[in-house]
Design a protein around this motif. Sequence first.
Motif, PDB file in Angstrom:
ATOM      1  N   ILE A 110       0.843  -1.197   0.000  1.00  0.00           N
ATOM      2  CA  ILE A 110       0.000   0.000   0.000  1.00  0.00           C
ATOM      3  C   ILE A 110       0.886   1.257   0.000  1.00  0.00           C
ATOM      4  CG2 ILE A 110      -1.689   1.329   1.334  1.00  0.00           C
ATOM      5  CD1 ILE A 110      -3.001  -1.050   0.091  1.00  0.00           C
ATOM      6  N   GLY A 111       2.036   1.166   0.686  1.00  0.00           N
ATOM      7  CA  GLY A 111       2.928   2.319   0.796  1.00  0.00           C
ATOM      8  C   GLY A 111       3.608   2.641  -0.523  1.00  0.00           C
ATOM      9  N   LYS A 112       4.146   3.851  -0.592  1.00  0.00           N
ATOM     10  CA  LYS A 112       4.764   4.339  -1.827  1.00  0.00           C
ATOM     11  C   LYS A 112       6.114   3.664  -2.071  1.00  0.00           C
ATOM     12  CE  LYS A 112       4.833   8.695  -4.228  1.00  0.00           C
ATOM     13  NZ  LYS A 112       4.323  10.039  -4.211  1.00  0.00           N
ATOM     14  N   VAL A 113       6.383   3.361  -3.336  1.00  0.00           N
ATOM     15  CA  VAL A 113       7.689   2.821  -3.724  1.00  0.00           C
ATOM     16  C   VAL A 113       8.671   3.973  -3.839  1.00  0.00           C
ATOM     17  CG1 VAL A 113       8.968   1.631  -5.551  1.00  0.00           C
ATOM     18  CG2 VAL A 113       6.650   0.900  -4.977  1.00  0.00           C
ATOM     19  N   THR A 114       9.799   3.885  -3.107  1.00  0.00           N
ATOM     20  CA  THR A 114      10.836   4.918  -3.192  1.00  0.00           C
ATOM     21  C   THR A 114      12.188   4.214  -3.301  1.00  0.00           C
ATOM     22  OG1 THR A 114      11.144   4.934  -0.802  1.00  0.00           O
ATOM     23  CG2 THR A 114       9.556   6.516  -1.691  1.00  0.00           C
ATOM     24  N   GLU A 115      13.263   5.002  -3.417  1.00  0.00           N
ATOM     25  CA  GLU A 115      14.613   4.427  -3.454  1.00  0.00           C
ATOM     26  C   GLU A 115      14.871   3.591  -2.204  1.00  0.00           C
ATOM     27  OE1 GLU A 115      17.498   3.852  -5.280  1.00  0.00           O
ATOM     28  OE2 GLU A 115      15.983   4.318  -6.796  1.00  0.00           O
ATOM     29  N   GLN A 116      14.415   4.095  -1.034  1.00  0.00           N
ATOM     30  CA  GLN A 116      14.646   3.397   0.237  1.00  0.00           C
ATOM     31  C   GLN A 116      13.657   2.251   0.446  1.00  0.00           C
ATOM     32  OE1 GLN A 116      14.237   6.923   0.272  1.00  0.00           O
ATOM     33  NE2 GLN A 116      16.447   7.057  -0.037  1.00  0.00           N
ATOM     34  N   ASN A 117      12.500   2.370  -0.160  1.00  0.00           N
ATOM     35  CA  ASN A 117      11.397   1.448   0.086  1.00  0.00           C
ATOM     36  C   ASN A 117      11.049   0.720  -1.207  1.00  0.00           C
ATOM     37  OD1 ASN A 117       9.777   0.442   2.055  1.00  0.00           O
ATOM     38  ND2 ASN A 117       8.141   1.969   1.783  1.00  0.00           N
TER      39      ASN A 117
END
Length: 354
Positions: free
Chosen positions: A222-229
């Motif tokens: 559900i959370g946003k895809v980022t470089e860290q995530n």
Amino acid sequence: MNTLLLTVDIQNPNNNINKLQEASSILHKGGLVACPTETVYGLCANALDGDAVKSTYVAKGRPSDNPLIIHISDIDMLNKLVTKIPNKAKKLMDRFWPGALTIIFNKSDIVPYQTTGGLETVAIRMPSNKIMRELIKISELPLSAPSANLSGKPSPTTAKYVIEDMNGVIDCIIDGGKCQYGVESTIIDCTRETPVLLRPGSITVDMITEVIGAIEVDKTIIGKVTEQNKPKAPGMKYRHYAPKGEVVLVQGNIKNMPQKINELAESFYNLGSTVGVICTEETKSCYDYNKYKVVCIGTRTNLSSITPNLFQSLREMDENNIEHILCEGFSTDGEGLAIMNRLVKASSYNIINV
Ligand code: TXA
Ligand code: MG
């Protein structure tokens, strides 16, 4: 390319054995066959033929680091594809196969890297759809099958949408009616001590924990895809399930959602844009059907009524050239997690909380 269209009756696939034999011979020659499963339509190839698998990526326009799921019809096939079957995987197989659960294992040497996107692990499921089962059995091949859509578009839940994306591009399309669940299989990685849910589906977190105890849930579901995530399933980092129109997901309580959606709809409409609303039985009387394309996808009291219509509603918006799609949100309990995962991705995180 001329695409062969075969219609097969899901109740009696055996009555169409000659058609499935035709599809099987295409697969043996390295061709591509779209076939229904209980989740969404799959684009099948011989999973052990690296060149055939490669052509799947080309047909879909899919990045080659996004691995495919292998579909099997019996445990003998599984034994050849994996190095070991962990205990928890065994329990899940016993409970949920055949069905909409994909399990990640360590791969054996016969599985080509084209199928696994270069990974040492392999995703496998045993589908319950009778036509798909029969196709695997008749061909005696493990079949790799991503959803049978062009990369990025909503997955097809009827043959009509496979034809839209794949006619003239692949060898054969089997029309076996509408898919029962309508969202892709639940994916669980069983190569780790604590299994990890990579993609939610109709088999829910609660159903899984009841069988094997606690699991981890990938935060990017559900959370946003980022470089860290970054998501643990390579495919989940790409734009997904997206119609041509811009999707806004409005989530909140049952009174506030229609209010906010009507406010947004009105402003888009007044600017001369085409507007669509995706809603539920509980709220469908709140919207103006003369101004907006309103699609009711089922009732909130039974989320299994929603999933079969979810991707279809996004495709219908495209068919009606809708520029702004306003969609109601759901709670993330049970099958709601799968629904919200698809909607969050379809909206590219364009979410309004009310
Ligand atoms: O219901 C379904 O699973 C449908 C039907 C056709 O069976 N198939 C499907 O395939 O949804 P596809 O290719 O659209 O999605 C496969 C997902 C991707 O997100 C991919 O990254 C993940 O499975 N996947 C495949 N192999 C993996 C692996 N070894 N490790 C982690 N993720 C994997
Ligand atoms: Mg897909």
